[in-house]
Write a protein that holds these residues in place. Structure first.
Motif, PDB file in Angstrom:
ATOM      1  N   MET B   1     -43.702  23.782  28.995  1.00  0.00           N
ATOM      2  CA  MET B   1     -44.668  24.345  29.948  1.00  0.00           C
ATOM      3  C   MET B   1     -44.592  23.851  31.468  1.00  0.00           C
ATOM      4  N   ASN B   2     -45.398  24.373  32.352  1.00  0.00           N
ATOM      5  CA  ASN B   2     -45.289  24.100  33.583  1.00  0.00           C
ATOM      6  C   ASN B   2     -47.161  22.569  33.852  1.00  0.00           C
ATOM      7  N   ASN B   3     -47.174  22.403  35.092  1.00  0.00           N
ATOM      8  CA  ASN B   3     -48.698  21.651  34.936  1.00  0.00           C
ATOM      9  C   ASN B   3     -49.295  22.141  35.034  1.00  0.00           C
ATOM     10  N   THR B   4     -50.034  23.630  35.630  1.00  0.00           N
ATOM     11  CA  THR B   4     -51.272  24.202  34.581  1.00  0.00           C
ATOM     12  C   THR B   4     -50.569  25.422  34.018  1.00  0.00           C
ATOM     13  N   LYS B   6     -51.134  29.240  32.038  1.00  0.00           N
ATOM     14  CA  LYS B   6     -51.814  29.727  32.449  1.00  0.00           C
ATOM     15  C   LYS B   6     -52.732  30.532  30.727  1.00  0.00           C
ATOM     16  N   ILE B   7     -53.730  30.427  30.949  1.00  0.00           N
ATOM     17  CA  ILE B   7     -54.373  31.486  30.345  1.00  0.00           C
ATOM     18  C   ILE B   7     -54.407  33.173  29.990  1.00  0.00           C
ATOM     19  N   PRO B  49     -48.050  33.483  28.591  1.00  0.00           N
ATOM     20  CA  PRO B  49     -49.332  32.536  29.197  1.00  0.00           C
ATOM     21  C   PRO B  49     -48.622  31.391  28.007  1.00  0.00           C
ATOM     22  N   ASP B  50     -49.216  30.041  28.377  1.00  0.00           N
ATOM     23  CA  ASP B  50     -49.284  29.247  27.638  1.00  0.00           C
ATOM     24  C   ASP B  50     -50.557  29.036  26.274  1.00  0.00           C
ATOM     25  N   VAL B  76     -47.010  31.563  20.682  1.00  0.00           N
ATOM     26  CA  VAL B  76     -48.408  31.395  21.770  1.00  0.00           C
ATOM     27  C   VAL B  76     -49.541  30.929  21.509  1.00  0.00           C
ATOM     28  N   PRO B  77     -50.625  29.743  21.613  1.00  0.00           N
ATOM     29  CA  PRO B  77     -52.051  29.777  20.558  1.00  0.00           C
ATOM     30  C   PRO B  77     -52.622  30.802  21.174  1.00  0.00           C
TER      31      PRO B  77
END
Lengths: 224, 224
Positions: B1-4, B6-7, B49-50, B76-77
């Motif tokens: 997962m990167n810093n921001t 993504k949703i 997406p995360d 993915v949650p």
DNA sequence: ATTAATGTGTCAGAAATATGTCAGTTCAAA
DNA sequence: TTTGAACTGACATATTTCTGACACATTAAT
């Protein structure tokens, strides 16, 4: 607060509690153990710990309840221990700023690292005297000793060793080291770290003592 | 997962979708919106997406169907949005470890809080220690141990062991191992894997411990 | 203010490590 | 026994790390 942060371990499994205690004390913290929820809550009030490690599955009072009650009175950082796959309503109680949680089984070194991170975040100092095997760091005086022998370190060297001592046995990338040590006011070449490492090694290494390991392709790790 | 993180928001009511978007972006997330189920499913695959926020009442494909299809491929949650009082067959699709749900109307702060909780949890879950018999892998620190003894692995070796630990007791072909371990930026000869296996075996095997089995004609299997 | 001492980033070989390829050998299945 | 698959040591190449030298900056001493 006195020099050595006090950590309260609330965990009914004596083996695990004792094991955590040993690790934390080796890292320079002072510890207390409570073996059930009620005792834990009492000790929180009488001992006023700087950080709490709290198991959820407890006799007499569940960890969630302990957590909720503590939060009514105090912001002491809490690290929750949960078994994997345990869905809990506790997440509401977690404050991402001052709390953390780990799933069992966990790596003791990771625990130390999180304790330090939380203590730092809560603006209480980390342990003034931090130990890691033969290495000892006194944050207050900025002195660093190996087997009791004083080793004078430069500012950058000290910063790097502080990070290592906060995160023992954990691989730290050059980026991470730079980020923490120089707080983003560093624009240079990542490889500058290599030189610092060489210089520190020249100061502390002996024939069969080489605590800073290179992890090829990843970074460095302090072993202790 | 990167810093921001993504949703992805899958919600047909534009007003609500926009409103969620604003809140999430204020909280520091990056967002995408899909306005129906089919578009949503496509974007899940293209955007990776995360976390997904999924309304159930959708044109073109119902949320339940989207949820089921996603779960065939990914962990993915997902946060499900439901109208109050709508009991749905959806519960089968919910994984208590990685999902959550909220009923409309909801408090935006609660949404943010749940997003954080889920992201944290999904991140932590994939980073805790993975065990497989005597083998133990810590993804966060990249440490691999056999019976508690630390075995330093190279990058390629670690990738391969991760795949094995994720798929214990399952036969993995050389092609599969290469595909997952090197993410298609590998052009070489399939037999390179044989060498990695030999090298790993040399590191971890003892007289009567040989967890990586050769499946003649098929590939390898980690037994534990 | 001037000089000396120390600290630290950059650079450039040298050294160490990783990894794909290959070839000769061993092994498994029919 | 035959045949193809797997094993493994050797090698070549690529990548990463080490470390001494240097220059510039900062600090200490006079």
């Amino acid at each position: 607060m006195n020099n050595t942060p006090k950590i309260l371990i609330i965990e009914d499994e004596k083996k695990i509690a004792g094991w955590i205690k040993i690790y934390l004390e080796q890292a320079g913290f002072s510890t207390e153990i409570a073996y059930d929820g009620v005792e834990g809550l009492n000790m929180i009030h009488t001992q006023n710990p700087d950080l709490i490690i709290l198991d959820l599955m407890l006799p007499r009072m569940r960890g969630e309840e302990v957590c909720t009650r503590v939060r009514q009175k105090s912001n002491v950082p809490i690290i929750i221990l949960t078994a994997k796959n345990t869905k809990s309503s506790l997440l509401n109680c977690l404050d991402s700023g001052s709390d953390d949680y780990m799933t069992k089984p966990f790596d003791p070194d990771e625990l130390i690292s999180r304790v330090n991170a939380l203590l730092r975040r809560s603006y209480k100092q980390s342990s003034t005297i931090q130990k890691c095997g033969a290495l000892e760091l006194n944050r207050e005086t900025g002195t660093f000793t190996v087997n009791g022998e004083n080793i004078p370190l430069s500012a950058a060297q000290l910063s790097i060793m502080e990070i290592f001592m906060d995160n023992p046995n954990i691989i730290l990338s050059r980026a991470k080291l730079i980020e923490i040590a120089f707080q983003s006011n560093f624009t240079g070449y990542e490889r500058a770290i290599d030189n610092h490492i060489t210089r520190i090694r020249n100061l502390i290494n002996t024939k069969d003592f080489n605590p800073i390991k290179t992890i090829y392709g990843s970074g460095y790790k302090l072993e202790c």
